[in-house]
Design an enzyme around this catalytic site. Structure first.
Site, mmCIF file in Angstrom:
data_model
loop_
_atom_site.group_PDB
_atom_site.id
_atom_site.type_symbol
_atom_site.label_atom_id
_atom_site.label_comp_id
_atom_site.label_asym_id
_atom_site.label_seq_id
_atom_site.Cartn_x
_atom_site.Cartn_y
_atom_site.Cartn_z
ATOM 1 N N ASN A 131 -4.232 -11.835 -2.197
ATOM 2 C CA ASN A 131 -4.101 -10.750 -1.673
ATOM 3 C C ASN A 131 -3.460 -9.520 -2.386
ATOM 4 O OD1 ASN A 131 -3.720 -9.178 1.062
ATOM 5 N ND2 ASN A 131 -1.325 -9.223 0.533
ATOM 6 N N ILE A 162 -6.081 -0.556 7.233
ATOM 7 C CA ILE A 162 -4.974 -1.333 7.894
ATOM 8 C C ILE A 162 -3.615 -0.551 7.874
ATOM 9 C CG2 ILE A 162 -4.162 -3.480 8.241
ATOM 10 C CD1 ILE A 162 -7.042 -3.497 8.493
ATOM 11 N N TYR A 218 -9.817 2.007 -7.951
ATOM 12 C CA TYR A 218 -9.589 1.032 -6.742
ATOM 13 C C TYR A 218 -11.072 0.230 -6.291
ATOM 14 C CZ TYR A 218 -7.954 -1.035 -2.167
ATOM 15 O OH TYR A 218 -7.775 -1.849 -1.376
ATOM 16 N N THR A 251 -0.341 -0.442 7.370
ATOM 17 C CA THR A 251 0.704 -1.268 6.573
ATOM 18 C C THR A 251 2.024 -0.542 6.264
ATOM 19 O OG1 THR A 251 -0.317 -1.257 4.666
ATOM 20 C CG2 THR A 251 -1.012 -3.029 5.871
HETATM 21 P P1 NAD Z 1 1.222 -3.878 0.753
HETATM 22 O O1 NAD Z 1 1.532 -2.732 -0.350
HETATM 23 O O2 NAD Z 1 2.011 -3.454 2.093
HETATM 24 O O3 NAD Z 1 1.560 -5.115 0.264
HETATM 25 C C1 NAD Z 1 1.225 -5.465 -1.167
HETATM 26 C C2 NAD Z 1 2.104 -6.533 -1.738
HETATM 27 O O4 NAD Z 1 1.682 -6.909 -3.099
HETATM 28 C C3 NAD Z 1 3.588 -5.797 -1.945
HETATM 29 O O5 NAD Z 1 4.383 -6.658 -1.486
HETATM 30 C C4 NAD Z 1 3.580 -5.742 -3.653
HETATM 31 O O6 NAD Z 1 4.872 -6.077 -3.948
HETATM 32 C C5 NAD Z 1 2.731 -6.897 -3.817
HETATM 33 N N1 NAD Z 1 2.328 -6.813 -5.215
HETATM 34 C C6 NAD Z 1 1.569 -5.718 -5.962
HETATM 35 N N2 NAD Z 1 1.627 -5.939 -6.992
HETATM 36 C C7 NAD Z 1 1.855 -7.168 -7.561
HETATM 37 C C8 NAD Z 1 1.872 -7.904 -8.564
HETATM 38 N N3 NAD Z 1 1.363 -7.331 -9.834
HETATM 39 N N4 NAD Z 1 2.245 -9.147 -8.783
HETATM 40 C C9 NAD Z 1 2.735 -9.613 -7.556
HETATM 41 N N5 NAD Z 1 2.672 -8.990 -6.188
HETATM 42 C C10 NAD Z 1 2.134 -7.587 -6.105
HETATM 43 O O7 NAD Z 1 -0.357 -3.753 0.575
HETATM 44 P P2 NAD Z 1 -1.257 -4.060 1.942
HETATM 45 O O8 NAD Z 1 -1.874 -2.816 2.612
HETATM 46 O O9 NAD Z 1 -0.666 -5.253 2.732
HETATM 47 O O10 NAD Z 1 -2.471 -4.824 1.127
HETATM 48 C C11 NAD Z 1 -2.700 -6.025 0.708
HETATM 49 C C12 NAD Z 1 -4.075 -6.218 0.123
HETATM 50 O O11 NAD Z 1 -4.912 -5.643 1.121
HETATM 51 C C13 NAD Z 1 -4.410 -5.244 -1.273
HETATM 52 O O12 NAD Z 1 -5.233 -6.182 -1.967
HETATM 53 C C14 NAD Z 1 -5.197 -4.085 -0.846
HETATM 54 O O13 NAD Z 1 -6.069 -3.655 -1.721
HETATM 55 C C15 NAD Z 1 -6.001 -4.723 0.476
HETATM 56 N N6 NAD Z 1 -6.309 -3.812 1.450
HETATM 57 C C16 NAD Z 1 -5.616 -3.070 2.020
HETATM 58 C C17 NAD Z 1 -6.016 -2.256 2.981
HETATM 59 C C18 NAD Z 1 -5.208 -1.210 3.839
HETATM 60 O O14 NAD Z 1 -5.638 -0.286 4.435
HETATM 61 N N7 NAD Z 1 -3.846 -1.516 3.813
HETATM 62 C C19 NAD Z 1 -7.251 -2.079 3.383
HETATM 63 C C20 NAD Z 1 -8.275 -2.821 2.449
HETATM 64 C C21 NAD Z 1 -7.752 -3.901 1.535
#
Ligand code: NAD
Length: 253
Positions: free
Chosen positions: A87, A184, A151, A186
């Site tokens: 994730n 989402i 991205y 977040t």
């Molecule tokens: P977020 O920023 O709230 O959480 C991401 C987490 O990943 C953070 O805790 C961060 O510290 C950790 N992280 C980042 N780089 C890292 C690394 N190199 N090693 C270890 N940990 C690392 O993000 P989110 O919104 O919860 O997104 C989670 C996933 O869902 C991501 O892959 C994102 O691309 C995907 N996503 C999010 C959305 C959205 O709208 N939020 C939509 C589609 C996909």
């Protein structure tokens, strides 16, 4: 208790979607290894979680030796790996012209190499447990998003890796799927609004919400419910699937 006794590794678990998935899995009886590079956030996130149900490990997914160490520690503490949720991910804004080499490489290293590292080291153990993998892709994987060149490229790769692994390991009893979420709500979105639109937060929030035909953003807990289905035996007949978790964006927008 859909995951009773299962051992799950969830990356990017200190925040947002990853944290919601980790907490959901624990509530469904799993032992969860929460992996994140942000040790402080990880500590805060797990402060009230019942001891014995989880392990919180600091790890940068871009570093293969750190990833290997997470899996060694998981096996040593819980004895197996049944579920891998890839994730952790980062975003970047820009068209192909104004994406810097540094930004492109950074996004690809976290979002693509990070997934590769966990797949590479976890697969032998998942073969043993006949386990399951869920990768966090995005609507960007299939559609491409405006001004999200790097991205979109990275999430396209997450989709292809999902298909590739699903094909290579179906005969070993390992399933591999991905979720393709739209926006989402977040902490990442909250931070984006604070940083870029401090004086127009509500207006931009509404615009981001209306992008989804359903008229709102998704919630991390809703993604966690979908993740639970894909990581449990309830989806035992499903592999090589890229599920549009998107309020209608991909098919009816
Ligand atoms: P977020 O920023 O709230 O959480 C991401 C987490 O990943 C953070 O805790 C961060 O510290 C950790 N992280 C980042 N780089 C890292 C690394 N190199 N090693 C270890 N940990 C690392 O993000 P989110 O919104 O919860 O997104 C989670 C996933 O869902 C991501 O892959 C994102 O691309 C995907 N996503 C999010 C959305 C959205 O709208 N939020 C939509 C589609 C996909």
């Amino acid at each position: 208790m859909m995951l009773k006794g299962k051992v799950a590794v969830v990356t990017g678990a200190a925040s947002g979607i990853g944290l919601a998935i980790a907490l959901k899995f624990i509530s469904e009886g799993a032992y969860v290894v929460l992996v994140d590079m942000d040790a402080k956030a990880l500590d805060e996130a797990t402060r009230n979680v019942k001891a014995g149900t989880f392990l919180a490990l600091e790890c940068n997914v871009t570093q293969p030796e750190e990833v290997e160490n997470v899996l060694i520690q998981t096996l040593s503490r819980f004895g197996s790996i049944d579920i891998l949720v890839n994730n952790a991910g980062i975003a970047s804004v820009g068209t192909v012209e104004n994406t810097s080499f540094d930004d492109f490489n950074k996004v690809m290293t976290v979002n693509v190499s990070g997934v590769f590292h966990f797949l590479k080291y976890a697969i032998p153990h998942l073969i043993t447990s006949k386990g399951v993998i869920l990768n966090m892709a995005s609507i960007a994987s299939k559609l491409g998003l405006s001004e999200r060149f790097a991205y979109s490229a990275s999430k396209g790769a997450v989709l292809s890796m999902t298909y590739s692994v699903a094909k290579d390991y179906v005969s070993h009893g390992v399933r591999c799927n991905c979720l393709c979420p739209a926006r989402i709500y977040t902490p990442f979105v909250e931070g984006y609004l604070d940083k870029n639109y401090p004086d127009a937060k509500q207006e931009i929030f509404d615009t981001l919400s209306q992008y989804q035909p359903i008229g709102r953003m998704g919630k991390p807990e809703e993604v966690a419910d979908a993740a639970l289905f894909f990581c449990s035996d309830k989806s035992g007949f499903v592999t090589g699937n890229a599920f549009d978790f998107d309020g209608g964006v991909t098919n009816i927008r």
